[in-house]
Motif scaffolding. Structure first.
Motif, PDB file in Angstrom:
ATOM      1  N   VAL A  86      33.763  14.400  -5.570  1.00  0.00           N
ATOM      2  CA  VAL A  86      33.825  15.563  -4.537  1.00  0.00           C
ATOM      3  C   VAL A  86      32.737  16.055  -4.018  1.00  0.00           C
ATOM      4  O   VAL A  86      32.504  16.912  -3.240  1.00  0.00           O
ATOM      5  CB  VAL A  86      34.931  16.766  -4.974  1.00  0.00           C
ATOM      6  CG1 VAL A  86      36.170  16.167  -5.227  1.00  0.00           C
ATOM      7  CG2 VAL A  86      34.292  17.475  -6.023  1.00  0.00           C
ATOM      8  N   GLU A  87      31.515  15.822  -4.854  1.00  0.00           N
ATOM      9  CA  GLU A  87      30.144  16.404  -4.526  1.00  0.00           C
ATOM     10  C   GLU A  87      29.609  15.779  -3.393  1.00  0.00           C
ATOM     11  O   GLU A  87      29.158  14.427  -3.592  1.00  0.00           O
ATOM     12  CB  GLU A  87      29.516  16.410  -5.745  1.00  0.00           C
ATOM     13  CG  GLU A  87      27.947  17.048  -5.771  1.00  0.00           C
ATOM     14  CD  GLU A  87      27.412  17.170  -6.940  1.00  0.00           C
ATOM     15  OE1 GLU A  87      26.173  17.499  -6.941  1.00  0.00           O
ATOM     16  OE2 GLU A  87      27.855  16.877  -7.833  1.00  0.00           O
ATOM     17  N   PRO A  88      29.356  16.071  -2.335  1.00  0.00           N
ATOM     18  CA  PRO A  88      28.500  15.577  -1.129  1.00  0.00           C
ATOM     19  C   PRO A  88      27.093  15.424  -1.300  1.00  0.00           C
ATOM     20  O   PRO A  88      26.493  16.547  -2.142  1.00  0.00           O
ATOM     21  CB  PRO A  88      28.708  16.599   0.142  1.00  0.00           C
ATOM     22  CG  PRO A  88      28.964  17.666  -0.533  1.00  0.00           C
ATOM     23  CD  PRO A  88      29.706  17.564  -1.994  1.00  0.00           C
ATOM     24  N   PRO A  89      26.396  14.254  -1.348  1.00  0.00           N
ATOM     25  CA  PRO A  89      25.092  14.077  -1.951  1.00  0.00           C
ATOM     26  C   PRO A  89      24.225  15.178  -1.129  1.00  0.00           C
ATOM     27  O   PRO A  89      24.369  15.485   0.213  1.00  0.00           O
ATOM     28  CB  PRO A  89      24.755  12.727  -1.358  1.00  0.00           C
ATOM     29  CG  PRO A  89      25.819  12.156  -1.288  1.00  0.00           C
ATOM     30  CD  PRO A  89      26.871  13.066  -0.943  1.00  0.00           C
ATOM     31  N   ARG A  90      23.367  15.899  -1.631  1.00  0.00           N
ATOM     32  CA  ARG A  90      22.529  17.091  -1.000  1.00  0.00           C
ATOM     33  C   ARG A  90      21.040  16.923  -1.500  1.00  0.00           C
ATOM     34  O   ARG A  90      20.856  17.177  -2.839  1.00  0.00           O
ATOM     35  CB  ARG A  90      23.138  18.189  -1.222  1.00  0.00           C
ATOM     36  CG  ARG A  90      22.533  19.611  -0.983  1.00  0.00           C
ATOM     37  CD  ARG A  90      23.570  20.734  -0.620  1.00  0.00           C
ATOM     38  NE  ARG A  90      23.239  21.939  -0.926  1.00  0.00           N
ATOM     39  CZ  ARG A  90      22.364  22.644  -0.325  1.00  0.00           C
ATOM     40  NH1 ARG A  90      21.578  22.164   0.838  1.00  0.00           N
ATOM     41  NH2 ARG A  90      21.946  23.993  -0.675  1.00  0.00           N
ATOM     42  N   THR A  91      20.301  17.125  -0.617  1.00  0.00           N
ATOM     43  CA  THR A  91      18.684  17.432  -0.780  1.00  0.00           C
ATOM     44  C   THR A  91      18.484  18.711  -0.363  1.00  0.00           C
ATOM     45  O   THR A  91      18.682  19.124   0.595  1.00  0.00           O
ATOM     46  CB  THR A  91      18.076  16.315  -0.270  1.00  0.00           C
ATOM     47  OG1 THR A  91      18.156  15.011  -0.582  1.00  0.00           O
ATOM     48  CG2 THR A  91      16.530  16.563  -0.562  1.00  0.00           C
ATOM     49  N   ILE A  92      17.709  19.751  -1.631  1.00  0.00           N
ATOM     50  CA  ILE A  92      17.415  20.845  -1.211  1.00  0.00           C
ATOM     51  C   ILE A  92      15.829  20.955  -1.105  1.00  0.00           C
ATOM     52  O   ILE A  92      15.142  20.495  -1.942  1.00  0.00           O
ATOM     53  CB  ILE A  92      18.227  21.700  -2.297  1.00  0.00           C
ATOM     54  CG1 ILE A  92      19.561  21.570  -2.607  1.00  0.00           C
ATOM     55  CG2 ILE A  92      17.525  23.219  -2.205  1.00  0.00           C
ATOM     56  CD1 ILE A  92      19.956  22.088  -3.989  1.00  0.00           C
ATOM     57  N   GLY A  93      15.671  21.518   0.012  1.00  0.00           N
ATOM     58  CA  GLY A  93      13.981  21.650   0.127  1.00  0.00           C
ATOM     59  C   GLY A  93      13.510  22.687  -0.671  1.00  0.00           C
ATOM     60  O   GLY A  93      14.095  23.639  -0.984  1.00  0.00           O
ATOM     61  N   TRP A  94      12.150  22.784  -0.768  1.00  0.00           N
ATOM     62  CA  TRP A  94      11.481  23.604  -1.525  1.00  0.00           C
ATOM     63  C   TRP A  94      11.702  24.927  -1.117  1.00  0.00           C
ATOM     64  O   TRP A  94      11.839  25.991  -1.952  1.00  0.00           O
ATOM     65  CB  TRP A  94      10.146  23.158  -1.982  1.00  0.00           C
ATOM     66  CG  TRP A  94       9.097  24.175  -2.569  1.00  0.00           C
ATOM     67  CD1 TRP A  94       8.224  25.062  -2.303  1.00  0.00           C
ATOM     68  CD2 TRP A  94       9.208  24.430  -3.955  1.00  0.00           C
ATOM     69  NE1 TRP A  94       7.949  25.871  -3.143  1.00  0.00           N
ATOM     70  CE2 TRP A  94       8.466  25.222  -4.349  1.00  0.00           C
ATOM     71  CE3 TRP A  94       9.957  23.590  -5.032  1.00  0.00           C
ATOM     72  CZ2 TRP A  94       8.289  25.678  -5.578  1.00  0.00           C
ATOM     73  CZ3 TRP A  94       9.773  24.048  -6.300  1.00  0.00           C
ATOM     74  CH2 TRP A  94       8.857  24.938  -6.698  1.00  0.00           C
ATOM     75  N   ASP A  95      11.763  25.254   0.303  1.00  0.00           N
ATOM     76  CA  ASP A  95      11.638  26.601   0.727  1.00  0.00           C
ATOM     77  C   ASP A  95      13.054  27.157   0.394  1.00  0.00           C
ATOM     78  O   ASP A  95      13.272  28.346   0.211  1.00  0.00           O
ATOM     79  CB  ASP A  95      11.500  26.775   2.161  1.00  0.00           C
ATOM     80  CG  ASP A  95      10.039  26.423   2.581  1.00  0.00           C
ATOM     81  OD1 ASP A  95       9.142  26.615   1.689  1.00  0.00           O
ATOM     82  OD2 ASP A  95       9.681  26.040   3.795  1.00  0.00           O
ATOM     83  N   GLU A  96      14.136  26.251   0.474  1.00  0.00           N
ATOM     84  CA  GLU A  96      15.430  26.618   0.273  1.00  0.00           C
ATOM     85  C   GLU A  96      15.745  27.170  -1.468  1.00  0.00           C
ATOM     86  O   GLU A  96      16.394  28.103  -1.864  1.00  0.00           O
ATOM     87  CB  GLU A  96      16.508  25.706   0.415  1.00  0.00           C
ATOM     88  CG  GLU A  96      17.964  26.205   0.332  1.00  0.00           C
ATOM     89  CD  GLU A  96      19.137  25.198   0.646  1.00  0.00           C
ATOM     90  OE1 GLU A  96      20.305  25.387   0.318  1.00  0.00           O
ATOM     91  OE2 GLU A  96      18.884  24.271   1.143  1.00  0.00           O
ATOM     92  N   ALA A  97      15.179  26.437  -1.901  1.00  0.00           N
ATOM     93  CA  ALA A  97      14.958  26.540  -3.667  1.00  0.00           C
ATOM     94  C   ALA A  97      14.276  27.607  -4.170  1.00  0.00           C
ATOM     95  O   ALA A  97      14.773  28.354  -4.887  1.00  0.00           O
ATOM     96  CB  ALA A  97      14.155  25.244  -4.291  1.00  0.00           C
ATOM     97  N   ARG A  98      13.398  27.952  -3.387  1.00  0.00           N
ATOM     98  CA  ARG A  98      12.581  29.187  -3.789  1.00  0.00           C
ATOM     99  C   ARG A  98      13.373  30.224  -3.244  1.00  0.00           C
ATOM    100  O   ARG A  98      13.467  31.274  -4.050  1.00  0.00           O
ATOM    101  CB  ARG A  98      11.285  29.155  -2.985  1.00  0.00           C
ATOM    102  CG  ARG A  98      10.454  30.543  -2.918  1.00  0.00           C
ATOM    103  CD  ARG A  98       9.175  30.430  -2.271  1.00  0.00           C
ATOM    104  NE  ARG A  98       8.737  31.840  -2.050  1.00  0.00           N
ATOM    105  CZ  ARG A  98       7.251  31.980  -1.828  1.00  0.00           C
ATOM    106  NH1 ARG A  98       6.332  31.078  -1.305  1.00  0.00           N
ATOM    107  NH2 ARG A  98       6.955  33.367  -1.788  1.00  0.00           N
ATOM    108  N   ALA A  99      13.890  30.528  -2.139  1.00  0.00           N
ATOM    109  CA  ALA A  99      14.920  31.329  -1.479  1.00  0.00           C
ATOM    110  C   ALA A  99      16.173  31.676  -2.434  1.00  0.00           C
ATOM    111  O   ALA A  99      16.334  32.847  -2.814  1.00  0.00           O
ATOM    112  CB  ALA A  99      15.340  31.180  -0.199  1.00  0.00           C
ATOM    113  N   THR A 100      16.375  30.496  -2.985  1.00  0.00           N
ATOM    114  CA  THR A 100      17.832  30.916  -3.770  1.00  0.00           C
ATOM    115  C   THR A 100      17.342  31.576  -5.090  1.00  0.00           C
ATOM    116  O   THR A 100      18.103  32.410  -5.608  1.00  0.00           O
ATOM    117  CB  THR A 100      18.275  29.394  -4.177  1.00  0.00           C
ATOM    118  OG1 THR A 100      18.681  28.636  -2.879  1.00  0.00           O
ATOM    119  CG2 THR A 100      19.427  29.648  -4.921  1.00  0.00           C
ATOM    120  N   VAL A 101      16.285  30.943  -5.750  1.00  0.00           N
ATOM    121  CA  VAL A 101      15.819  31.740  -7.036  1.00  0.00           C
ATOM    122  C   VAL A 101      15.591  33.137  -6.812  1.00  0.00           C
ATOM    123  O   VAL A 101      16.014  33.996  -7.705  1.00  0.00           O
ATOM    124  CB  VAL A 101      14.969  30.694  -7.882  1.00  0.00           C
ATOM    125  CG1 VAL A 101      14.407  31.551  -9.151  1.00  0.00           C
ATOM    126  CG2 VAL A 101      15.414  29.473  -8.064  1.00  0.00           C
TER     127      VAL A 101
END
Length: 607
Positions: free
Chosen positions: A319-334
């Motif tokens: 059920v998991e759609p393949p997804r690539t997370i950019g660095w800026d999004e990773a930073r904002a999430t954390v």
């Protein structure tokens, strides 16, 4: 002396690092401007001179010092530790950026040699301190509050008193360390970094190949697993030689030191009682059926399979759609997750992103996995990642950032008291992961998204708890078996497989070649018995987080106090303000029940 780098490595990820945005790289100039900088030569000379002067002033005289004199002695020793730590941090971090670069490897080896030779005159310090009578030492602490602050340092040294050798033998062991375990460690690192794997006609390094085990394409996962097995198999004699030699060297030193078990030295270093570790191990092993066995059976049903193969263990869900997370999004999430708990926590994390304190990209020759290295208390930590835009990479960033923040807070204790025992060193890292996971879970818009997040978290927890305790059992069996003689590759393979079915459960098939997968786990080489610290940290944080959810009022202040304490307090004293006690066997059941509850929720989501 801090002459090595702690390098936690995860079961994961790496290909090229392209397409994720502007990935940060280390700026090591806060340590030294360049490898040929005059400051490096200056500090090596200063280290040699200060060590010689320290020995001239204090050797044979420690027992006669008054409280003020002992304090001055300790402060001088701490300044030496700071100097040696700075030199080796710089050499080590440069090396791990590219372990296949001969110049960097030579620089680190030469630095290790010079630091070892320079600090040999200091070996007397611990030996003489341990010969001082308990009552005499207690009187010194009573007479000087500034000296008493260093009591935990003395306690850690004196824990080794029953295992101390003669002055001459201790100096010999110190001198030969660079051609003993350290040399075998380098051989392992450089061999691993130089391995080449070919999958579907594409040549890649270890991290890239391990990353394929999380690929949505099952055929590609299988091809990666079989190529890993083939390459490990071709190099197995070398890896068996490394493990045989290191285990035998440890057995000899343990025998001379009269250590009661191969694990005992690690327990002493971690300031944790053997019975506490045994209680943790037993609780996890007893929980295998309700954790890993149950979860993987559930995963097999999701994937429409009667049996899982080893290449399905970390597969994404259908059920998991393949997804690539950019660095800026990773930073904002954390950063948002950290800020949601405490703006102060986010403030401590921010400089890592902006000042060259993170090296995130995947590069040829770069060490695999991820770590946070504290360097020295008058500089700052550095974080290494191999970022590939997977959701798990975001969790790894949250994990290592927790280490970095912890190390920054503990730095206020000074060089000798800042270092946190491994059992507690994973506290802030796992807590940072939990904060990030909880934030993502709260933002989930659909049941499928929530299911994906929960399953990912359960798999991470199983990797951190179940898998690491299985690793610990493998090491215990390996070191025990080595005492009976040389182990063939087949012997080691059999020990590895003896813990796999037990820990992963009956739903798994194990392909031919999987028996060699012990070969790439660096902890077995670098830090024997390190791995239980991950399970300790996860269980501890699960219990801590339950306290936070039940009574958030005042939790933040107590949490920061715990991190600031560094290595200045025992785990009992650190956990007491939260009403927790790791020596209580029920403590571990509390942490494991959180994983079980997540699996309960996943089972309830089944169509």
């Amino acid at each position: 002396m801090k002459n090595h780098i702690k390098m936690p490595v995860f079961d994961a990820d790496a290909t090229t690092g392209k397409g994720f945005g502007d990935l940060p790289e280390w700026d090591l100039s806060d340590l030294y401007p360049a490898p040929d900088a005059p400051e490096i030569a200056r500090d090596f000379t200063a280290l040699e001179e200060t060590c010689a002067a320290f020995a001239a002033d204090y050797e044979g005289k420690l027992a006669g010092l008054d409280a003020a004199g002992m304090l001055e002695c300790v402060l001088r020793y701490e300044r030496i530790d700071l100097l040696a730590g700075r030199l080796m941090s710089y050499a080590g971090l440069r090396y791990y950026q590219n372990t296949t670069d001969a110049g960097r490897a030579k620089f680190m080896a030469d630095a290790q040699d010079r630091v070892t030779v320079a600090t040999t005159p200091l070996v007397f310090f611990t030996l003489e301190l341990n010969r001082i009578d308990d009552a005499a030492l207690a009187a010194l602490f009573a007479a000087n509050a500034d000296l008493a602050r260093y009591k935990p340092v003395f306690d850690r040294m004196r824990a080794m008193r029953p295992h101390q050798l003669s002055d001459e033998l201790e100096k010999f062991l110190h001198d030969q360390s660079t051609v003993g375990a350290a040399a075998w460690n380098r051989l392992f690192d450089e061999t691993m970094a130089g391995l080449e794997f070919t999958v579907d006609g594409e040549a890649m390094a270890l991290e890239s190949t391990l990353n394929l085990l999380t690929d949505p394409d099952r055929a590609r996962r299988e091809a990666a697993a079989r190529e890993l097995a083939a390459v490990f198999g071709r190099n197995l004699r070398l890896f068996a030689r490394v493990h045989n030699t290191l285990a035998k060297e440890k057995e000899i030193e343990d025998r001379w030191r009269k250590m009661p078990s191969p694990q005992h030295a690690r327990h002493l270093a971690n300031h944790v009682e053997p019975e506490v570790v045994q209680a943790l191990r037993d609780a996890v092993v007893n929980a295998y059926p309700k954790l890993s066995h149950r979860y993987y059976a559930l995963k097999a049903r999701w994937m429409g399979l009667d049996k899982l193969e080893v290449w399905d263990r970390n597969a994404p869900l259908p059920v998991e759609p393949p997804r690539t997370i950019g660095w800026d999004e990773a930073r904002a999430t954390v950063m948002e997750a950290y800020k949601g708990f405490s703006p102060d926590l986010a403030h401590l994390a921010e400089p890592f992103f902006d000042r060259g304190w993170i090296d995130a990209g995947v590069k040829p020759g770069k060490a695999p996995g991820a770590f946070a290295h504290p360097t020295v208390t008058d500089v700052h930590p550095y974080i290494m990642l191999n970022y590939l835009g997977k959701p798990r990479d975001v969790m790894t960033l949250a994990h290592e950032m927790g280490h970095g923040v912890h190390q920054r807070l503990a730095a206020g204790q000074g060089e000798l008291l800042s270092s946190t025992p491994l059992t507690l060193a994973e506290t802030a890292s796992v807590f940072g992961e939990m904060l990030t996971f909880r934030r993502l879970l709260a933002q989930a818009k659909t049941n499928a998204e929530r299911k994906t997040l929960l399953a990912g978290k359960v798999e991470d927890m199983i990797n951190t708890v179940v898998r690491q305790i299985a690793f610990y059992d493998f090491e215990c069996k390996l070191h025990e078996a080595r005492r009976g003689g040389e182990l063939t590759p087949d012997d080691i393979n059999a020990l590895w497989m003896s813990v796999q079915a037990e820990s992963l459960g009956p739903v798994f098939n194990f392909m031919d070649g999987y028996e060699t997968f012990w070969a790439y786990i660096p902890h077995f080489v670098h830090s024997p018995f390190y791995v239980y610290a991950y399970a300790f940290g996860d269980g501890l944080v699960n219990a801590l987080y339950a306290v936070y959810e039940e009574s958030p009022e005042g939790f933040e202040e107590k949490y920061f106090d715990m991190l600031r304490a560094g290595g200045s307090k025992h785990h009992k004293d650190l956990l007491a303000p939260f009403g927790l006690d790791a020596s209580d066997p029920k403590f571990w059941d509390k942490g494991l029940s959180m994983i079980a509850r997540f699996i309960d929720e996943l089972e309830a989501m089944e169509d």
